[in-house]
Design an enzyme around this catalytic site. Structure first.
Site, short mmCIF file in Angstrom:
data_model
loop_
_atom_site.label_atom_id
_atom_site.label_comp_id
_atom_site.label_asym_id
_atom_site.label_seq_id
_atom_site.Cartn_x
_atom_site.Cartn_y
_atom_site.Cartn_z
N GLU A 72 1.24 -1.07 -0.03
CA GLU A 72 -0.09 0.22 0.24
C GLU A 72 0.93 0.87 0.10
OE1 GLU A 72 -3.15 1.43 3.23
OE2 GLU A 72 -1.78 1.32 4.25
N ASP A 93 -9.77 2.08 7.61
CA ASP A 93 -9.64 1.89 5.87
C ASP A 93 -11.39 2.07 4.81
OD1 ASP A 93 -7.64 0.19 5.29
OD2 ASP A 93 -9.08 -1.46 4.15
#
Length: 380
Positions: A69, A261
């Site tokens: 990420e 998230d």
């Protein structure tokens, strides 16, 4: 509302900060300073670290590991700000240590490594792969392709081919469900993560992927936008961290609520609208999210159900949350768009051990609100 055609068609990117009255030179200085703090500054703010003569990594300062990420985020930041040197260092580290050449996940990237490159996991996280692909396309278009692994365009197309066709030989699993065209949380599961849905990326994959894969991406654009409308709560606009394919929260592992998230959904909605202006639902959703947080102070942000009920648990990344809420102002038409941007502007980058995720979202927001989070097209 007035039709918004999006920067893809117009080539015009809103500098929302300037529209709201901030000085253009001050905006440019703030963007440059944010990059400096994260990539070159002191140990209280930086998250990028050079490694050897020609590599570098993004450190998750809370977990002391390197994640796909963060590496893909760093590459996107670097290409947007024309820092090929940093981009290439990050990509070489990624290919040297994260790329998996064997096993059921061959062709994907390990989602977590130690800073010495040793792997902590042998599974991928699809949000890394989609950001890698998009950043690589932009690098190819902005700087041109070099020798492997810096043949950016080929690397992007090959990665997307793996994401779609993995498992067709009976080994491994694709990252997008072949039937419903929705991205998975991890390849070997049957549910999604709403914050992984980037229809504005898929619009471009449909142009630049291998020709045989482009029809899939055209369908994925529509599927993702539709999925966001059913996974975001109709009143609050909040999305769960994990959701089933029908959009309902997936609480099997306790991730069916609005938490870390989920913050990225607001940012993705804003950028999708800025680039493509394709869906007025984005404006409604942005308004709802900003309305929900309008009476809440960042120091009191919490975990919430998607319906808006609060838990005792405090938000781990309040700066990241207020940043993404500000990025939603690219789509918002409601009364809280300006206040959300003002709150962001008045908030400095985060310091301390948990700064990594917050400050990634912070820099993306600075890019987007200043009109510098752009589509890079192939040279004609």
């Amino acid at each position: 509302m007035t039709e918004h055609k999006g920067a893809f068609l117009t080539g015009q990117y809103r500098n929302l900060l300037k529209e709201y009255g901030f000085d253009e030179q001050e905006i440019d200085a703030r963007l440059a300073d944010t990059w400096w703090k994260l990539f070159e500054g002191g140990e209280d703010t930086r998250i990028y670290y050079p490694s050897g003569e020609d590599m570098g990594y993004m450190l998750d300062t809370g977990n002391l590991d390197v994640r796909s990420e963060g590496m893909s985020y760093g590459m996107m930041m670097a290409v947007q700000l024309d820092r090929k040197d940093v981009f290439d260092r990050l990509w070489k580290w990624t290919m040297s240590y994260m790329y998996m050449e064997s096993g059921e996940n061959a062709g994907y990237f390990a989602w977590s490594c130690n800073t010495d490159g040793s792997r902590l996991a042998n599974g991928p996280a699809p949000d890394g792969e989609e950001f890698f692909a998009m950043a690589l396309f932009f690098a190819s278009h902005r700087w041109g392709d070099g020798n492997a692994p810096f043949n950016y365009g080929t690397q992007a197309r090959d990665l997307l081919r793996t994401c779609l066709h993995k498992g067709e030989d009976g080994i491994g699993h694709p990252m997008w469900d072949p039937q419903n065209k929705l991205i998975k949380f991890i390849p070997n599961c049957d549910y999604s993560d709403p914050s992984y849905h980037l229809p504005h990326f898929y619009e471009l994959f449909a142009l630049w992927a291998y020709p045989e894969d482009r029809p899939f991406w055209i369908e994925a654009v529509a599927a993702s936008r539709a999925y966001l409308t059913i996974s975001c709560h109709p009143v609050t606009g909040l999305a769960p961290e994990y959701a089933y394919y029908d959009g309902t929260p997936n609480n099997e592992r306790g991730y069916g609520h609005f938490f870390s998230d989920s913050y990225r959904v607001a940012a993705n909605i804003g950028l999708d609208f800025e680039w493509f202006g394709a869906d007025e639902w984005a404006c409604e959703a942005a308004n709802k999210i900003q309305t929900f947080f309008a009476d809440k102070l960042p120091e009191d942000y919490r975990r919430y159900t998607v319906a808006g009920e609060s838990f005792e648990e405090k938000a781990l990344h309040p700066v990241g949350l207020l940043s993404t809420n500000a990025m939603a102002s690219l789509a918002a038409t409601g009364p809280h768009a300006r206040a959300s941007v003002d709150l962001f502007w008045d908030t400095p980058v985060r310091t301390g051990t948990k700064r990594y995720y917050d400050n990634c979202l912070y820099l993306f927001t600075m890019l987007a609100l200043s009109g510098n989070y752009r589509i890079w097209f192939p040279e004609s």
